[in-house]
Every structure is written in C-alpha cells, then in structure tokens.
Design an enzyme around this catalytic site. Structure first.
Site: not given
Length: 421
Positions: A233, A238-239, A288, A304, A357
């Site tokens: 995801c 950023g990750k 998918d 994430d 988060c």
C-alpha cells in the site's frame, strides 16, 4: 505572542469555518485558502494555521466550554484566551458585552467537569475502546494530551547520497537546531518548522521528511540487496523510498497502490532519491492479476494498511472528527482482506510486516491475531528481536507499539511475521 488584530482574526475565522465543515483534510483546506488569498503575509499565514489546528486539537474541550453556542467565532475566541491572552488584548475584536462575559467565563471554566475522553481530546468511542483494551485512565490522558501537541519535524537521511553526520554539518551551518532521532540510525529531528523543502539537501534527494516511527517500519522489513520486495500500500511512497535505500537500489522493489494520484506523487520523490530499483504499479484491488503472478516469489512484503490514522493526530487533528466507530468497522474489513492478499506474495522463509498508524487495538493486534489464526503457515517474530538485529535499542515486546508520550513519534503499530516451510 504578537498582539491580536482584526485582519488576522477574521482571516483565521474564515479559514476555520471552511475547515470545520470536515469536507476535506484541514491541511488541504488551508492550502486552498492560502492559494485563494495570496496577499497574506507569512505572519498572517502562520497565525491562521496555528489557529485552525489549535482549535481542532482542543475542540472537545472548547465545545463543552462554549456550550450551545459553539460557533466558529466562539471556538476561536475560546482557543485564543485559553492560550494565555488577557482580556484587554481582545479589545480590537470584541465589543459586545455578552462576548466579554463569555471570555471571562472561559477563564473560569473547570476542566474537571469534562469526561475522560474530552480531557484527553479524543472521541468518546476512542476513549471507550482504549479503556476496554485495558489502558488505564492516566495512560489514556497522557496519550491523548501528547497527540494534541504539534509534531516536530523529522527527517530521514538518504544514506545513498549523504551520511547523517554530513547532513547534520550542513544543517548546523544553516543555523537549524536539530538532534539525531533516538532510535532511527538515519533520522534527524528539527526544532520549529523550517521550510526545508526549499533547501538543496531536499531538492537533491539527500533528505526526506518522514516521522521516526515510519522509519522504524522499514527496519522491521529489513530488506537486503538483490531481494524482491513489495510495498503493498505504497501511497506517496515514503516507505518505498526507505526500503529502496536499505536495498542499496538493487534487486526489485514493487510499489503497489490503487490510487494513480498517490503513485503520481511518488514520481518526483523517486527522481530526487536516485533509486533505480523501484517499480510503481497501480492495481485495481488487492486481488489484481499482477499480484497473483507474483504469488510465493517475494522475500519481503510490507502492508502499511489503510487505517483510521488515530496515531497521527499531532499532524492531522481533524481526523478525530472525520472517523467514527462505524468507519473503523469498514476499515477492519479492508485490513483483513489486504493482509490476506499480500501474504500470498511471500515465499517460504520470507517476511510479512503488517503496520498501521493507529492506536486502536482492533486495527492492530486484532487484525494480526485473526490473520495468524486463519493462516497457520505464518508465525509471529518478536519485533524487539528484529530491531535488536538492526541494532535499534527499543523493546516494545512482540509487536512494535509506538506512542508520542513515550517515544516522541507518531502512534504506530507493526507486527513481523514469517512464512514457515
């Protein structure tokens, strides 16, 4: 604290009215407001942003203080006087006797009359869920109050381009107050809110803005050179960029997401980073066909998961009002489906990391425990053990559980699992 003036107050009130509709995230509302009002100076923009986010952070208490008349104007006045201003400072903007009496009443309001959740600046349903999980009232208050404070600015150094010490030397030369993050070996924490995105360190890809907790997730994934890895995801990436750095830009790193827009936001960041091993791919869903073709082939997969974001309230205080117990029910279904689908990619001996988060147990341990019960081919690896292997001195037990009042970063959760033979 600069004196109040009518122009600033009415501009802040305008922006606040827009934000309180909760039709869009507060930071997006402010960005649009500033674009539509380009003549606002930097001082005014700073005041407006502080006011909008300040009201959001304290809105549960402010609503009770204001009573039935919790109009944007009353909320803003109450926030201002709770910030330590005296009554004389309001003379340029308050002339009516009833408003003067209201301001005096705000000063006299007893916070002890608020519920536990209101004192913690959390929705009642969040407070109830945390209590039901066994968290003490004192811990809930401590957590909520920490989430109500502005977040510091954390940076991740792109060690493919510069060492952390070299970046520190440049920041010092610029006069930026900073310190190494306590846990992440490539993190720096800046004081204040400098416009770091204008500096060559940022534009040339030596640094990225990334909360320390998010940096630790990459270390839990622990990708190695030459491996096949997926950020399931990826969002704006950023990750993904962190994983690519840890892989030394070797191997193959898939950045999957259902949103073309989010993946488009990754492209300029990817260009700055200098990475060449990232393959952004938009997928229709977690089922998918591209996912199916990679079944059982990947060394590491990071999930994430989409979540309530309740661990990011320092940055996004309006999420308290845009999420509900019902919306989290819907997220739980997505989290369950996404984790099960991502797990199919992991090869025998490979690693699966589930992260959010969020501070809510049913988005965290609840999802992982249900997954492990339904997928006996996977087993949990203690997060503390994985971090120790990465030379990170942090032990929160079997799961990574980060809280701002303890660790100084956003609220994060992560579980590390491996696929057994």
């Amino acid at each position: 604290m600069p004196p109040l003036n009518q122009e600033q107050f009415h501009a802040a009130l305008d922006a606040l009215r827009n934000a309180l509709s909760f039709a869009a995230p507060a930071d997006a509302v402010l960005s649009r407001y500033f674009r539509e009002n380009p003549k606002l100076g930097s001082q005014n923009r700073h005041f407006i942003a502080e006011a909008v986010f300040g009201v959001m952070r304290q809105k549960f208490a402010l609503d009770r203080i204001c009573g039935e008349d919790n109009s944007p104007r009353r909320l803003l006045l109450a926030w201002l006087i709770r910030g330590g201003r005296n009554l004389r400072e309001f003379e340029p903007i308050v002339s009516r006797e009833d408003e003067r009496a209201f301001l005096a009443g705000v000063k006299a309001f007893k916070l002890e009359t608020l519920t536990l959740a209101e004192r913690a600046e959390l929705p009642e349903w969040v407070g109830s869920e945390l209590q039901a999980s066994g968290m003490s009232d004192d811990d809930i208050l401590s957590l909520g109050r920490a989430l109500s404070q502005p977040a510091p600015l954390d940076l991740r150094v792109n060690t493919l381009k510069m060492k952390r010490e070299a970046v520190q030397a440049e920041l010092e030369a610029l006069g930026y107050e900073h310190s190494p993050t306590p846990y992440s070996p490539f993190g720096l924490r800046l004081a204040g809110k400098p416009a770091i995105n204008r500096h060559t360190l940022f534009t040339e890809g030596a640094i990225e803005v990334q909360d320390e907790g998010s940096q630790l997730l990459g270390l839990l994934v622990g990708p190695k050179r030459g491996e096949m890895v997926a950020d399931f995801c990826a969002g704006a990436g950023g990750k993904t960029l962190l994983l690519g750095m840890l892989m030394a830009s070797s191997g193959r790193l898939y950045a999957f997401d259902v949103s073309e827009k989010r993946l488009a936001n990754l492209k300029p960041r990817l260009a700055r980073s200098g990475l060449s091993n990232v393959q952004p791919q938009r997928i229709e869903s977690e089922n998918d066909s591209r996912i199916k073709r990679l079944a059982g082939k990947l060394d590491r997969v990071l999930v994430d998961a989409p979540c309530s974001g309740m661990g990011t309230l320092r940055r996004n205080p309006d999420l308290k009002f845009r999420q509900s117990a019902t919306s989290v029910d819907e997220l739980n279904q997505k989290q369950t489906a996404i984790l099960a689908s991502a797990a199919r990619l992991v090869k025998v001996g490979g690693r699966l990391v589930y992260a959010t988060c969020s501070i809510l147990p049913r988005e965290n341990q609840g999802i992982v425990e249900a997954f492990l019960a339904a997928h006996p081919g996977f087993e949990l690896i203690p997060a503390s053990q994985v971090l120790k292997e990465q030379r990170v001195d942090l032990d929160t037990g079997n799961y990574l559980q980060l809280h701002p009042q303890i660790h100084g970063c956003d609220g994060f959760f992560a579980a590390v699992m491996t696929r057994k033979a």
